[in-house]
Design a protein around this motif. Sequence first.
Motif, PDB file in Angstrom:
ATOM      1  N   LEU A  23      72.940  39.600  33.588  1.00  0.00           N
ATOM      2  CA  LEU A  23      73.027  38.594  32.521  1.00  0.00           C
ATOM      3  C   LEU A  23      71.755  38.573  31.676  1.00  0.00           C
ATOM      4  O   LEU A  23      71.808  38.496  30.440  1.00  0.00           O
ATOM      5  CB  LEU A  23      73.254  37.209  33.138  1.00  0.00           C
ATOM      6  CG  LEU A  23      74.682  36.701  33.243  1.00  0.00           C
ATOM      7  CD1 LEU A  23      74.703  35.361  33.952  1.00  0.00           C
ATOM      8  CD2 LEU A  23      75.323  36.573  31.864  1.00  0.00           C
ATOM      9  N   ALA A  24      70.613  38.620  32.348  1.00  0.00           N
ATOM     10  CA  ALA A  24      69.336  38.563  31.629  1.00  0.00           C
ATOM     11  C   ALA A  24      69.215  39.712  30.632  1.00  0.00           C
ATOM     12  O   ALA A  24      68.784  39.518  29.478  1.00  0.00           O
ATOM     13  CB  ALA A  24      68.188  38.595  32.633  1.00  0.00           C
ATOM     14  N   ALA A  25      69.601  40.893  31.052  1.00  0.00           N
ATOM     15  CA  ALA A  25      69.520  42.052  30.160  1.00  0.00           C
ATOM     16  C   ALA A  25      70.456  41.893  28.970  1.00  0.00           C
ATOM     17  O   ALA A  25      70.094  42.216  27.823  1.00  0.00           O
ATOM     18  CB  ALA A  25      69.852  43.323  30.941  1.00  0.00           C
ATOM     19  N   ALA A  26      71.666  41.378  29.233  1.00  0.00           N
ATOM     20  CA  ALA A  26      72.648  41.222  28.159  1.00  0.00           C
ATOM     21  C   ALA A  26      72.175  40.220  27.111  1.00  0.00           C
ATOM     22  O   ALA A  26      72.300  40.450  25.894  1.00  0.00           O
ATOM     23  CB  ALA A  26      73.992  40.793  28.745  1.00  0.00           C
ATOM     24  N   PHE A  27      71.597  39.098  27.543  1.00  0.00           N
ATOM     25  CA  PHE A  27      71.120  38.096  26.585  1.00  0.00           C
ATOM     26  C   PHE A  27      69.876  38.580  25.848  1.00  0.00           C
ATOM     27  O   PHE A  27      69.717  38.336  24.640  1.00  0.00           O
ATOM     28  CB  PHE A  27      70.857  36.763  27.309  1.00  0.00           C
ATOM     29  CG  PHE A  27      72.081  35.900  27.445  1.00  0.00           C
ATOM     30  CD1 PHE A  27      72.343  34.880  26.548  1.00  0.00           C
ATOM     31  CD2 PHE A  27      73.008  36.138  28.456  1.00  0.00           C
ATOM     32  CE1 PHE A  27      73.479  34.089  26.652  1.00  0.00           C
ATOM     33  CE2 PHE A  27      74.142  35.361  28.587  1.00  0.00           C
ATOM     34  CZ  PHE A  27      74.392  34.333  27.679  1.00  0.00           C
ATOM     35  N   ALA A  28      69.004  39.263  26.563  1.00  0.00           N
ATOM     36  CA  ALA A  28      67.803  39.785  25.904  1.00  0.00           C
ATOM     37  C   ALA A  28      68.178  40.816  24.840  1.00  0.00           C
ATOM     38  O   ALA A  28      67.624  40.808  23.729  1.00  0.00           O
ATOM     39  CB  ALA A  28      66.872  40.402  26.945  1.00  0.00           C
ATOM     40  N   ALA A  30      70.829  40.887  23.150  1.00  0.00           N
ATOM     41  CA  ALA A  30      71.454  40.193  22.021  1.00  0.00           C
ATOM     42  C   ALA A  30      70.468  39.300  21.278  1.00  0.00           C
ATOM     43  O   ALA A  30      70.839  38.658  20.279  1.00  0.00           O
ATOM     44  CB  ALA A  30      72.639  39.360  22.521  1.00  0.00           C
ATOM     45  N   GLY A  31      69.226  39.209  21.771  1.00  0.00           N
ATOM     46  CA  GLY A  31      68.197  38.440  21.073  1.00  0.00           C
ATOM     47  C   GLY A  31      68.158  36.969  21.445  1.00  0.00           C
ATOM     48  O   GLY A  31      67.596  36.159  20.702  1.00  0.00           O
ATOM     49  N   TYR A  32      68.705  36.598  22.592  1.00  0.00           N
ATOM     50  CA  TYR A  32      68.734  35.187  23.011  1.00  0.00           C
ATOM     51  C   TYR A  32      67.859  34.959  24.238  1.00  0.00           C
ATOM     52  O   TYR A  32      67.630  35.859  25.056  1.00  0.00           O
ATOM     53  CB  TYR A  32      70.161  34.748  23.334  1.00  0.00           C
ATOM     54  CG  TYR A  32      71.106  34.792  22.149  1.00  0.00           C
ATOM     55  CD1 TYR A  32      70.940  33.918  21.088  1.00  0.00           C
ATOM     56  CD2 TYR A  32      72.155  35.709  22.113  1.00  0.00           C
ATOM     57  CE1 TYR A  32      71.808  33.953  19.990  1.00  0.00           C
ATOM     58  CE2 TYR A  32      73.033  35.750  21.036  1.00  0.00           C
ATOM     59  CZ  TYR A  32      72.848  34.876  19.973  1.00  0.00           C
ATOM     60  OH  TYR A  32      73.694  34.926  18.894  1.00  0.00           O
ATOM     61  N   GLU A  33      67.405  33.710  24.390  1.00  0.00           N
ATOM     62  CA  GLU A  33      66.688  33.300  25.593  1.00  0.00           C
ATOM     63  C   GLU A  33      67.697  32.999  26.711  1.00  0.00           C
ATOM     64  O   GLU A  33      68.837  32.610  26.445  1.00  0.00           O
ATOM     65  CB  GLU A  33      65.869  32.034  25.318  1.00  0.00           C
ATOM     66  CG  GLU A  33      64.809  32.197  24.250  1.00  0.00           C
ATOM     67  CD  GLU A  33      64.124  30.874  23.918  1.00  0.00           C
ATOM     68  OE1 GLU A  33      64.443  29.848  24.571  1.00  0.00           O
ATOM     69  OE2 GLU A  33      63.275  30.859  23.001  1.00  0.00           O
ATOM     70  N   LEU A  34      67.252  33.147  27.942  1.00  0.00           N
ATOM     71  CA  LEU A  34      68.090  32.795  29.093  1.00  0.00           C
ATOM     72  C   LEU A  34      67.183  32.351  30.232  1.00  0.00           C
ATOM     73  O   LEU A  34      66.120  32.944  30.453  1.00  0.00           O
ATOM     74  CB  LEU A  34      68.947  33.978  29.552  1.00  0.00           C
ATOM     75  CG  LEU A  34      69.969  33.662  30.664  1.00  0.00           C
ATOM     76  CD1 LEU A  34      71.092  32.781  30.130  1.00  0.00           C
ATOM     77  CD2 LEU A  34      70.531  34.950  31.275  1.00  0.00           C
ATOM     78  N   ALA A  35      67.601  31.300  30.931  1.00  0.00           N
ATOM     79  CA  ALA A  35      66.809  30.822  32.065  1.00  0.00           C
ATOM     80  C   ALA A  35      67.740  30.268  33.139  1.00  0.00           C
ATOM     81  O   ALA A  35      68.734  29.594  32.835  1.00  0.00           O
ATOM     82  CB  ALA A  35      65.833  29.736  31.624  1.00  0.00           C
ATOM     83  N   LEU A  36      67.434  30.581  34.399  1.00  0.00           N
ATOM     84  CA  LEU A  36      68.046  29.866  35.514  1.00  0.00           C
ATOM     85  C   LEU A  36      67.476  28.460  35.513  1.00  0.00           C
ATOM     86  O   LEU A  36      66.281  28.257  35.251  1.00  0.00           O
ATOM     87  CB  LEU A  36      67.703  30.554  36.832  1.00  0.00           C
ATOM     88  CG  LEU A  36      68.620  31.668  37.291  1.00  0.00           C
ATOM     89  CD1 LEU A  36      67.904  32.522  38.325  1.00  0.00           C
ATOM     90  CD2 LEU A  36      69.897  31.083  37.892  1.00  0.00           C
ATOM     91  N   VAL A  37      68.310  27.485  35.834  1.00  0.00           N
ATOM     92  CA  VAL A  37      67.845  26.112  35.690  1.00  0.00           C
ATOM     93  C   VAL A  37      68.329  25.245  36.850  1.00  0.00           C
ATOM     94  O   VAL A  37      69.406  25.471  37.418  1.00  0.00           O
ATOM     95  CB  VAL A  37      68.329  25.523  34.334  1.00  0.00           C
ATOM     96  CG1 VAL A  37      69.837  25.375  34.310  1.00  0.00           C
ATOM     97  CG2 VAL A  37      67.647  24.198  34.019  1.00  0.00           C
ATOM     98  N   LEU A 135      63.617  29.031  35.372  1.00  0.00           N
ATOM     99  CA  LEU A 135      63.016  30.348  35.558  1.00  0.00           C
ATOM    100  C   LEU A 135      63.498  31.253  34.429  1.00  0.00           C
ATOM    101  O   LEU A 135      64.668  31.648  34.394  1.00  0.00           O
ATOM    102  CB  LEU A 135      63.423  30.930  36.909  1.00  0.00           C
ATOM    103  CG  LEU A 135      62.827  32.298  37.264  1.00  0.00           C
ATOM    104  CD1 LEU A 135      61.311  32.190  37.441  1.00  0.00           C
ATOM    105  CD2 LEU A 135      63.486  32.858  38.517  1.00  0.00           C
ATOM    106  N   ARG A 136      62.608  31.522  33.474  1.00  0.00           N
ATOM    107  CA  ARG A 136      62.983  32.407  32.370  1.00  0.00           C
ATOM    108  C   ARG A 136      63.218  33.815  32.909  1.00  0.00           C
ATOM    109  O   ARG A 136      62.407  34.335  33.702  1.00  0.00           O
ATOM    110  CB  ARG A 136      61.889  32.452  31.308  1.00  0.00           C
ATOM    111  CG  ARG A 136      61.748  31.186  30.479  1.00  0.00           C
ATOM    112  CD  ARG A 136      60.783  31.439  29.319  1.00  0.00           C
ATOM    113  NE  ARG A 136      60.514  30.245  28.543  1.00  0.00           N
ATOM    114  CZ  ARG A 136      61.263  29.819  27.528  1.00  0.00           C
ATOM    115  NH1 ARG A 136      62.352  30.519  27.189  1.00  0.00           N
ATOM    116  NH2 ARG A 136      60.938  28.733  26.855  1.00  0.00           N
ATOM    117  N   VAL A 137      64.326  34.392  32.473  1.00  0.00           N
ATOM    118  CA  VAL A 137      64.629  35.778  32.859  1.00  0.00           C
ATOM    119  C   VAL A 137      64.939  36.565  31.583  1.00  0.00           C
ATOM    120  O   VAL A 137      65.440  36.002  30.614  1.00  0.00           O
ATOM    121  CB  VAL A 137      65.834  35.819  33.843  1.00  0.00           C
ATOM    122  CG1 VAL A 137      65.437  35.283  35.201  1.00  0.00           C
ATOM    123  CG2 VAL A 137      67.042  35.054  33.296  1.00  0.00           C
TER     124      VAL A 137
END
Length: 474
Positions: A23-28, A30-37, A135-137
């Motif tokens: 998931l982290a790779a896919a969002f990165a 696409a230019g978006y932030e992603l974090a487990l929360v 946790l930012r990924v």
Amino acid sequence: MQSVAESLERLGDLATSPTVARLAAAFADAGYELALVGGPVRDALLGRPVNDLDFTTNARPDDILKVVTPIADAHWDIGREFGTIGARIAGETVEITTYRADSYDGETRKPDVVFGDTLEGDLVRRDFTVNALALRVPETILVDPSSGVDDLISGTLRTPSTPAISFGDDPLRMLRAARFTSQLGFTVDDETREAMARLAERIEIVSAERIRDELSKLLLSAAPRAGIELLVETGLAQEVLPEIPALRLEIDEHHHHKDVYQHSLTVLDQAIGYERERHPGDEPDLVLRLAALLHDIGKPATRRLEPGGAVSFYHHDLVGAKLARKRLKALRFDNDTIDAVDRLIELHLRFFGYTDGAWTDSAVRRYVRDAGDQLERLHMLTRADVTTRNRRKADRLGFAYDDLEERIRHLQEKEELDAVRPDLDGEQVMGLLGLKPGREVGEALRFLLELRLDEGPLGEEEAARRLLAWWSAR
């Protein structure tokens, strides 16, 4: 909490697990932030099992769908209006929610959904600081704007904003405080506790179903007693489960009886102990725990001060079963749970007659018949109900119940007691007596069942002879 090195290692393992990494790779890309929360970050830091994977992102719901669709086994958008998209990725279920900056009108706990732009802004609107962690990924950067890690270390439950604002926005968070007290073994800080007591009546705007779910999660935790005590001490129990604080009966200098409230909490503790002893590794048993907590709620209504300083609670088992049924229905529990708890409370005193004199085999059969599929839970509840400090009395009751369980096992082996039925079925009864389906067939079957309970298996020939004699004598 585990050591710093262990916590960092756990966070690293979480960030590089297959689902999170994908998931982290896919969002990165696409230019978006992603974090487990929230929960998964908290539990990783505590060394607890991580079960749910919740993510937050600056991507809007439509964009989330575009990112996850190519990599998901399945996806759904049932929470789309709240910014949440669900998906199954690499065999795990995940939820991904757009940053939120909600506002509340004070009349309901449903917010006006407003999407936010920053992770920090999303975190400060969460319920407790220990859940306001992210946790930012894929960067593996821990974000903690409210000092949640410090509270994890000290075992403190505190709200990111003032508790008055937090609980005013969503009163259900007060019940969550009790639940986390039991689940995590944490202590609510003084300001938060004071706000819970002051705002307890606000819980009335929360639906019965949501209250039921939180109470269930609390009872299914490892140590529910602490959470229940917090609910009672802050007045929240008076709003959601008033039968429990009502157990704190006054004791005067002339009439003495045990503390029914503390006794009920001890019975709950002991029932959980028996549950784990008999079924190690199994899921917690909500029915047993509800029955243990509520088994004496009929006592306040049946309390009588007798001459000589005695106190009686005649028929508190029957009254308590009715009160429990009424409360569980109000909380929207399912019918199977309500019926089971009702039956256990109604029968929880039955065994104590066993110590007054030897039960016949007929009495043992009736005990099993009346308990039905709740027999094992009744075993555990009845044993848990012995809280006397008199060791000789406790041993006597324990030995008596050992004897009863042994007799039940013996009779089960001898005559399949688990399925006590008449020796003849309805078709045979109608054939012998020349009847059509109706009330008289039911009476005949009840007669045969009483014979079966009193005398054990008779066999079809003897049962037919006794049935015909009964019928001709009517």
